[in-house]
Design a protein around this motif. Sequence first.
Motif, mmCIF file in Angstrom:
data_model
loop_
_atom_site.group_PDB
_atom_site.id
_atom_site.type_symbol
_atom_site.label_atom_id
_atom_site.label_comp_id
_atom_site.label_asym_id
_atom_site.label_seq_id
_atom_site.Cartn_x
_atom_site.Cartn_y
_atom_site.Cartn_z
ATOM 1 N N ALA A 81 -13.068 7.412 15.837
ATOM 2 C CA ALA A 81 -11.669 7.595 15.876
ATOM 3 C C ALA A 81 -10.985 6.040 15.995
ATOM 4 N N HIS A 82 -11.669 5.245 16.490
ATOM 5 C CA HIS A 82 -11.173 3.801 16.689
ATOM 6 C C HIS A 82 -11.075 3.135 15.288
ATOM 7 N N THR A 83 -12.323 3.545 14.458
ATOM 8 C CA THR A 83 -12.443 3.251 13.103
ATOM 9 C C THR A 83 -11.305 3.724 12.367
ATOM 10 N N VAL A 84 -11.074 4.859 12.302
ATOM 11 C CA VAL A 84 -9.692 5.496 11.687
ATOM 12 C C VAL A 84 -8.402 4.710 11.895
ATOM 13 N N ASP A 85 -8.190 4.508 13.478
ATOM 14 C CA ASP A 85 -7.148 3.722 13.864
ATOM 15 C C ASP A 85 -7.103 2.485 13.393
ATOM 16 N N ALA A 86 -8.272 1.707 13.264
ATOM 17 C CA ALA A 86 -8.183 0.461 12.437
ATOM 18 C C ALA A 86 -7.982 0.329 11.065
ATOM 19 N N GLY A 87 -7.609 1.496 10.381
ATOM 20 C CA GLY A 87 -7.485 1.446 8.996
ATOM 21 C C GLY A 87 -8.686 1.408 8.066
ATOM 22 N N LYS A 88 -9.960 1.891 8.785
ATOM 23 C CA LYS A 88 -11.105 1.493 7.684
ATOM 24 C C LYS A 88 -11.060 3.033 6.645
ATOM 25 N N THR A 89 -11.605 2.780 5.571
ATOM 26 C CA THR A 89 -11.647 3.696 4.498
ATOM 27 C C THR A 89 -12.490 4.891 4.982
ATOM 28 N N ARG A 90 -12.460 6.026 4.119
ATOM 29 C CA ARG A 90 -13.144 7.358 4.504
ATOM 30 C C ARG A 90 -14.792 6.598 4.110
ATOM 31 N N ALA A 91 -15.017 5.845 2.942
ATOM 32 C CA ALA A 91 -16.220 5.350 2.764
ATOM 33 C C ALA A 91 -17.005 4.698 3.872
ATOM 34 N N THR A 92 -16.320 3.939 4.433
ATOM 35 C CA THR A 92 -16.753 3.078 5.828
ATOM 36 C C THR A 92 -17.004 4.241 6.891
ATOM 37 N N LEU A 93 -16.161 5.104 7.257
ATOM 38 C CA LEU A 93 -16.364 6.206 8.163
ATOM 39 C C LEU A 93 -17.421 7.075 7.784
ATOM 40 N N ALA A 94 -17.672 7.320 6.586
ATOM 41 C CA ALA A 94 -18.965 8.388 6.002
ATOM 42 C C ALA A 94 -20.225 7.389 6.484
ATOM 43 N N ARG A 95 -20.156 5.990 5.962
ATOM 44 C CA ARG A 95 -21.273 5.229 6.193
ATOM 45 C C ARG A 95 -21.727 4.963 7.829
ATOM 46 N N ARG A 96 -20.653 4.825 8.431
ATOM 47 C CA ARG A 96 -20.912 4.454 9.974
ATOM 48 C C ARG A 96 -21.723 6.154 10.629
ATOM 49 N N GLY A 97 -20.956 7.204 10.177
ATOM 50 C CA GLY A 97 -21.455 8.358 10.658
ATOM 51 C C GLY A 97 -22.801 8.564 10.121
ATOM 52 N N ALA A 98 -23.301 8.316 8.873
ATOM 53 C CA ALA A 98 -24.795 8.354 8.314
ATOM 54 C C ALA A 98 -25.549 7.284 9.235
ATOM 55 N N ALA A 99 -24.989 5.924 9.583
ATOM 56 C CA ALA A 99 -25.940 4.969 10.223
ATOM 57 C C ALA A 99 -26.143 5.519 11.701
ATOM 58 N N VAL A 100 -25.151 6.099 12.496
ATOM 59 C CA VAL A 100 -25.435 6.341 13.810
ATOM 60 C C VAL A 100 -26.198 7.750 13.746
ATOM 61 N N ARG A 101 -26.115 8.608 12.782
ATOM 62 C CA ARG A 101 -26.946 9.638 12.887
ATOM 63 C C ARG A 101 -28.396 9.427 12.696
ATOM 64 N N THR A 102 -28.776 8.459 11.785
ATOM 65 C CA THR A 102 -30.106 7.948 11.541
ATOM 66 C C THR A 102 -30.626 7.466 12.578
ATOM 67 N N PHE A 103 -29.853 6.654 13.406
ATOM 68 C CA PHE A 103 -30.297 5.846 14.504
ATOM 69 C C PHE A 103 -30.515 6.634 15.517
ATOM 70 N N SER A 104 -29.595 7.774 15.765
ATOM 71 C CA SER A 104 -29.986 8.756 16.974
ATOM 72 C C SER A 104 -31.176 9.415 16.704
ATOM 73 N N THR A 105 -31.644 9.760 15.437
ATOM 74 C CA THR A 105 -32.754 10.475 15.321
ATOM 75 C C THR A 105 -34.020 9.725 15.765
ATOM 76 N N TRP A 106 -33.929 8.544 15.338
ATOM 77 C CA TRP A 106 -34.957 7.452 15.362
ATOM 78 C C TRP A 106 -35.134 7.048 16.784
ATOM 79 N N CYS A 107 -34.014 7.214 17.477
ATOM 80 C CA CYS A 107 -34.071 6.746 19.259
ATOM 81 C C CYS A 107 -34.711 7.963 19.856
#
Length: 317
Positions: A81-107
């Motif tokens: 939500a903070h990413t959205v408030d900062a005006g980041k693009t949908r592509a950035t939001l999608a990539r951050r979601g992918a990054a944290v989901r991959t990281f979470s599974t690895w953790c």
Amino acid sequence: MTPRHHTHASHQAELSSCGPNPIGEAINDFAEHLTLVVGRSPATVKGYRADLNDLVSYLHTQTPTPTFADFTLTNLRAWLAHTVDAGKTRATLARRGAAVRTFSTWCVKQGFIDRDVAAKLQTPKAGRSLPKVLTATSAAQVMESSAATREPEFLRDCAILELLYATGMRVSELCGTNLNDFDFSRNQVKVTGKGDKQRVVPFGPTCADALLMWRDSGRAALLKKTTDAFFLGSRGGRIDPSVVRSIVARAGAQAGVQGLGPHALRHSAATHMLDGGADLRVVQEMLGHSSLQTTQIYTHVSTARLREAYRQAHPRA
């Protein structure tokens, strides 16, 4: 919890001085795993690491020393939500979601957390716009529009333009080609793509002529150090992707096509292949796509071009 009055950006600067943190150390291990085990590209690893470090920075605004106890679905949603408030693009939001989901599974697999907390994290898919595609006529004009004034650079730039359009290879793949990757008896090149996957791609006689002119008449003039790199930069070593992008942009401008990049030549090569009757799987192999679904976007491009041609030409359109 007493609110902290530092900005998110200031906390990114503080991270290096706040001492070791378990999440940060895990991110370093995760990045190494992506590189050595999974074989992700350097650009992907760099992007995921930056995204996850941004998450740690955000968590640091909530608590002095973030731990995996702060790695919760609620905090992840707040970060996005903070990413959205900062005006980041949908592509950035999608990539951050992918990054944290991959990281979470690895953790989970590493035992850092008990359950995959990011598995239920929803992010919008990056908008997939149709790629920019040149007409065959425009592509031909670009091929003849090298802006270089010295002969060695002119021969190199012509060869680069021809190879990008003939094979649809990525700019990083072109920069990575070596002398022994080219087989001129068969007019084909061995390309090393994402995840070090190799494929062999053919090219036509016009491209072959340009490549041989560069190899035999231009390369020696730029060579200043021992290297097997096929394409050289001004310092005599392997050419940098940014230089290739500049070469393509200048050639595009010369031909009246503003903002042209190597990827547009890749898109154009794929679309023109399909327009010419090539099978979708042939184009998939040429481009090095692991999934046919990725290649299918070019069928949409061809369909869009067909609709436009129909609208302009058919009397009942």
